[in-house]
Design a protein around this motif. Structure first.
Motif, PDB file in Angstrom:
ATOM      1  N   TYR A  35      54.335  46.023  50.407  1.00  0.00           N
ATOM      2  CA  TYR A  35      53.293  47.016  50.674  1.00  0.00           C
ATOM      3  C   TYR A  35      52.427  46.631  51.884  1.00  0.00           C
ATOM      4  O   TYR A  35      52.114  47.473  52.725  1.00  0.00           O
ATOM      5  CB  TYR A  35      52.430  47.150  49.414  1.00  0.00           C
ATOM      6  N   TYR A  36      52.047  45.350  51.968  1.00  0.00           N
ATOM      7  CA  TYR A  36      51.183  44.921  53.087  1.00  0.00           C
ATOM      8  C   TYR A  36      51.964  44.532  54.330  1.00  0.00           C
ATOM      9  O   TYR A  36      51.386  44.101  55.317  1.00  0.00           O
ATOM     10  CB  TYR A  36      50.285  43.754  52.657  1.00  0.00           C
ATOM     11  N   ARG A  37      53.285  44.653  54.285  1.00  0.00           N
ATOM     12  CA  ARG A  37      54.092  44.267  55.446  1.00  0.00           C
ATOM     13  C   ARG A  37      54.662  45.488  56.162  1.00  0.00           C
ATOM     14  O   ARG A  37      55.284  45.355  57.200  1.00  0.00           O
ATOM     15  CB  ARG A  37      55.240  43.361  55.017  1.00  0.00           C
ATOM     16  N   VAL A  83      35.652  31.644  58.886  1.00  0.00           N
ATOM     17  CA  VAL A  83      37.075  31.926  58.671  1.00  0.00           C
ATOM     18  C   VAL A  83      37.134  33.070  57.673  1.00  0.00           C
ATOM     19  O   VAL A  83      36.492  33.012  56.628  1.00  0.00           O
ATOM     20  CB  VAL A  83      37.788  30.680  58.097  1.00  0.00           C
ATOM     21  N   GLU A  84      37.872  34.121  57.993  1.00  0.00           N
ATOM     22  CA  GLU A  84      38.005  35.211  57.011  1.00  0.00           C
ATOM     23  C   GLU A  84      39.415  35.222  56.427  1.00  0.00           C
ATOM     24  O   GLU A  84      40.406  35.391  57.151  1.00  0.00           O
ATOM     25  CB  GLU A  84      37.691  36.585  57.632  1.00  0.00           C
ATOM     26  N   LEU A  85      39.507  35.073  55.116  1.00  0.00           N
ATOM     27  CA  LEU A  85      40.810  35.114  54.431  1.00  0.00           C
ATOM     28  C   LEU A  85      41.207  36.563  54.186  1.00  0.00           C
ATOM     29  O   LEU A  85      40.384  37.351  53.715  1.00  0.00           O
ATOM     30  CB  LEU A  85      40.726  34.398  53.084  1.00  0.00           C
ATOM     31  N   VAL A 104      42.312  35.062  59.046  1.00  0.00           N
ATOM     32  CA  VAL A 104      43.562  34.510  58.509  1.00  0.00           C
ATOM     33  C   VAL A 104      44.289  35.637  57.786  1.00  0.00           C
ATOM     34  O   VAL A 104      43.728  36.275  56.901  1.00  0.00           O
ATOM     35  CB  VAL A 104      43.277  33.342  57.529  1.00  0.00           C
ATOM     36  N   GLU A 105      45.495  35.911  58.231  1.00  0.00           N
ATOM     37  CA  GLU A 105      46.319  36.945  57.586  1.00  0.00           C
ATOM     38  C   GLU A 105      47.676  36.346  57.246  1.00  0.00           C
ATOM     39  O   GLU A 105      47.920  35.179  57.530  1.00  0.00           O
ATOM     40  CB  GLU A 105      46.479  38.164  58.520  1.00  0.00           C
ATOM     41  N   MET A 106      48.540  37.133  56.625  1.00  0.00           N
ATOM     42  CA  MET A 106      49.886  36.661  56.318  1.00  0.00           C
ATOM     43  C   MET A 106      50.493  36.132  57.618  1.00  0.00           C
ATOM     44  O   MET A 106      50.406  36.792  58.646  1.00  0.00           O
ATOM     45  CB  MET A 106      50.765  37.819  55.826  1.00  0.00           C
ATOM     46  N   SER A 120      35.626  36.029  52.374  1.00  0.00           N
ATOM     47  CA  SER A 120      36.709  36.979  52.070  1.00  0.00           C
ATOM     48  C   SER A 120      36.159  38.185  51.337  1.00  0.00           C
ATOM     49  O   SER A 120      35.164  38.092  50.617  1.00  0.00           O
ATOM     50  CB  SER A 120      37.814  36.324  51.229  1.00  0.00           C
ATOM     51  N   ASN A 121      36.798  39.317  51.561  1.00  0.00           N
ATOM     52  CA  ASN A 121      36.493  40.546  50.835  1.00  0.00           C
ATOM     53  C   ASN A 121      37.803  41.103  50.300  1.00  0.00           C
ATOM     54  O   ASN A 121      38.732  41.359  51.079  1.00  0.00           O
ATOM     55  CB  ASN A 121      35.837  41.567  51.776  1.00  0.00           C
ATOM     56  N   GLU A 122      37.893  41.257  48.992  1.00  0.00           N
ATOM     57  CA  GLU A 122      39.104  41.757  48.345  1.00  0.00           C
ATOM     58  C   GLU A 122      40.357  40.980  48.780  1.00  0.00           C
ATOM     59  O   GLU A 122      41.378  41.568  49.094  1.00  0.00           O
ATOM     60  CB  GLU A 122      39.289  43.253  48.617  1.00  0.00           C
ATOM     61  N   PHE A 124      41.108  37.752  46.920  1.00  0.00           N
ATOM     62  CA  PHE A 124      41.604  37.130  45.684  1.00  0.00           C
ATOM     63  C   PHE A 124      42.249  38.161  44.750  1.00  0.00           C
ATOM     64  O   PHE A 124      43.171  37.838  44.022  1.00  0.00           O
ATOM     65  CB  PHE A 124      40.467  36.385  44.978  1.00  0.00           C
ATOM     66  N   ASP A 125      41.769  39.418  44.800  1.00  0.00           N
ATOM     67  CA  ASP A 125      42.337  40.421  43.881  1.00  0.00           C
ATOM     68  C   ASP A 125      43.747  40.826  44.283  1.00  0.00           C
ATOM     69  O   ASP A 125      44.441  41.522  43.544  1.00  0.00           O
ATOM     70  CB  ASP A 125      41.430  41.649  43.762  1.00  0.00           C
ATOM     71  N   SER A 126      44.171  40.436  45.480  1.00  0.00           N
ATOM     72  CA  SER A 126      45.505  40.842  45.913  1.00  0.00           C
ATOM     73  C   SER A 126      46.496  39.675  45.839  1.00  0.00           C
ATOM     74  O   SER A 126      47.592  39.762  46.389  1.00  0.00           O
ATOM     75  CB  SER A 126      45.446  41.427  47.331  1.00  0.00           C
TER      76      SER A 126
HETATM   77  C1  LIG Z   1      43.017  44.318  49.786  1.00  0.00           C
HETATM   78  S1  LIG Z   1      43.372  43.700  51.370  1.00  0.00           S
HETATM   79  C2  LIG Z   1      41.722  43.421  51.988  1.00  0.00           C
HETATM   80  C3  LIG Z   1      41.641  43.447  53.497  1.00  0.00           C
HETATM   81  C4  LIG Z   1      40.220  43.312  54.081  1.00  0.00           C
HETATM   82  N1  LIG Z   1      39.627  42.059  53.722  1.00  0.00           N
HETATM   83  C5  LIG Z   1      39.336  44.469  53.638  1.00  0.00           C
HETATM   84  O1  LIG Z   1      38.432  44.253  52.843  1.00  0.00           O
HETATM   85  O2  LIG Z   1      39.563  45.595  54.111  1.00  0.00           O
HETATM   86  C6  LIG Z   1      43.977  42.062  51.061  1.00  0.00           C
HETATM   87  C7  LIG Z   1      44.443  41.362  52.319  1.00  0.00           C
HETATM   88  O3  LIG Z   1      44.772  40.002  51.997  1.00  0.00           O
HETATM   89  C8  LIG Z   1      45.921  39.643  52.759  1.00  0.00           C
HETATM   90  N2  LIG Z   1      46.601  38.503  52.125  1.00  0.00           N
HETATM   91  C9  LIG Z   1      47.150  38.453  50.903  1.00  0.00           C
HETATM   92  N3  LIG Z   1      47.750  37.265  50.676  1.00  0.00           N
HETATM   93  C10 LIG Z   1      47.555  36.534  51.795  1.00  0.00           C
HETATM   94  C11 LIG Z   1      47.928  35.217  52.186  1.00  0.00           C
HETATM   95  N4  LIG Z   1      48.647  34.426  51.374  1.00  0.00           N
HETATM   96  N5  LIG Z   1      47.549  34.775  53.398  1.00  0.00           N
HETATM   97  C12 LIG Z   1      46.815  35.568  54.224  1.00  0.00           C
HETATM   98  N6  LIG Z   1      46.450  36.852  53.924  1.00  0.00           N
HETATM   99  C13 LIG Z   1      46.813  37.324  52.728  1.00  0.00           C
HETATM  100  C14 LIG Z   1      46.757  40.925  52.738  1.00  0.00           C
HETATM  101  O4  LIG Z   1      47.738  40.934  53.764  1.00  0.00           O
HETATM  102  C15 LIG Z   1      45.682  41.996  52.917  1.00  0.00           C
HETATM  103  O5  LIG Z   1      45.448  42.301  54.270  1.00  0.00           O
END
Ligand SMILES: C[S@@+](CC[C@H](N)C(=O)[O-])C[C@H]1O[C@@H](n2cnc3c(N)ncnc32)[C@H](O)[C@@H]1O
Length: 323
Positions: A35-37, A83-85, A104-106, A120-122, A124-126
């Motif tokens: 989905y995220y790719r 750093v933003e996860l 930091v993204e995939m 980070s925002n949303e 951990f829930d993913s």
């Molecule tokens: C629900 S989205 C939130 C995106 C953004 N923070 C926002 O609030 O609009 C979750 C994000 O986390 C990223 N993500 C999930 N697992 C990850 C990982 N192992 N490393 C880096 N990014 C990751 C996903 O690709 C996705 O862009």
């Protein structure tokens, strides 16, 4: 069936039911069909859902102010990085441009030796979770099987020891029939963050619960989103819809403490935003070039404080000084 559905179906036919963590990981992050790719943008009006980060500029202004305060508490150090996860579309880049900002993204790596804030925002829930149900006083894993034309839940044997240990440590005793998720991947991320954060804070925003509130979710917290609709069937069309699990803040806090991250605050997002904005009565956040823009900013503030602000939490943890 989606192309990813075919891959997972074949895997199940070959090896038997798979863990939900495996299913969720593939559904969201399979290199080609996750989905995220995919090329299609999941965020915003044409996508499947909004996050607080899309409510710019108001969200960015208030979060930047909160981060400034964290920097001040570190003595306004020169070397300070945010750093933003899981930075997604990079929506925060503008608001956080006064800091050294590292998204930091995939596919990108967490930098080492961070002095500053891991935000980070949303995120951990993913992260993928394991699912289990209480049966006969013990946790049994719920795995994903395939029957006829559908993915189905299959009650397997005893849940893996890490899942049981997660339940005992962070969720406590659960009654018969209760379904719960174990966010083991989130704990692995805390390990990584703790190792990478030399000094400063972890600032996490997400929707979630504490162990005390778990009674509200007898069937667990998994949810899918598609075209702005929340859907309960998370096994449908893997790769085509988002899957999330509420974050267990008791686990983030408890495990964080174990790995050297001490809790500073856990509060509803609305309170964090009010504290960031009250010094100037939200003047900076609402300062606009035209009446139309001002109205838009007021609407964003309202959505943040009264919509998301009540359901989302902020957890701030501080890196304990290393011996
Ligand atoms: C629900 S989205 C939130 C995106 C953004 N923070 C926002 O609030 O609009 C979750 C994000 O986390 C990223 N993500 C999930 N697992 C990850 C990982 N192992 N490393 C880096 N990014 C990751 C996903 O690709 C996705 O862009």
């Amino acid at each position: 069936m989606t192309p990813l559905g075919e891959i997972l179906r074949d895997e199940i036919r070959r090896d038997g039911p798979i863990s939900f963590a495996r299913f969720m990981d593939a559904a969201l992050y399979h290199p080609e069909f996750g989905y995220y790719r995919r090329v299609r943008d999941p965020f915003g009006i044409r996508g499947d859902f909004y996050t607080a980060e899309q409510l710019q500029p108001v969200f960015g202004i208030l979060i930047a102010e909160q981060i400034r305060r964290l920097r001040t508490s570190m003595g306004d150090v020169e070397e300070f990085t945010v750093v933003e996860l899981g930075a997604g579309r990079g929506e925060m880049a503008g608001a956080l441009s006064e800091f050294r900002y590292v998204p930091v993204e995939m596919g990108s790596r967490l930098p080492e030796g961070i002095r500053g804030v891991v935000f980070s925002n949303e995120f951990f829930d993913s992260l993928p979770v394991h699912v289990a149900v209480m049966h006969g006083g013990a946790a049994r894993e719920l795995r994903v099987g395939f029957a006829g034309e559908w993915f189905t839940w299959v009650e397997a044997g005893s849940a893996p020891e890490e899942v049981e240990c997660y339940r005992r440590t962070y969720l406590g005793p659960l009654t018969e029939g209760r379904v719960f998720e174990a966010g083991l991947e989130a704990l692995k991320w805390l390990d990584r963050i703790s190792a990478a954060l030399e000094s400063g804070y972890v600032f996490s925003i997400d929707y979630g619960y504490t162990a005390k509130e778990l009674v509200r979710f007898p069937s667990g917290t998994l949810m899918s989103y598609r075209r702005h609709q929340a859907l309960k069937d998370v096994l449908k069309d893997p790769g085509e819809q988002d899957i999330t699990a509420h974050v267990c803040f008791s686990a983030l806090e408890g495990y964080g403490n174990q790995v050297g991250l001490e809790r500073v605050a856990l509060k509803p997002l609305a309170r964090t935003l009010v504290e960031a904005g009250e010094a100037d009565q939200f003047a900076r956040a609402l300062e606009a070039g035209s009446p139309g823009e001002e109205q838009q900013r007021r609407l964003q503030l309202k959505q943040l404080l009264f919509g998301m602000g009540e359901t989302f939490w902020t957890l701030i943890e501080r890196r304990q000084v290393r011996e």
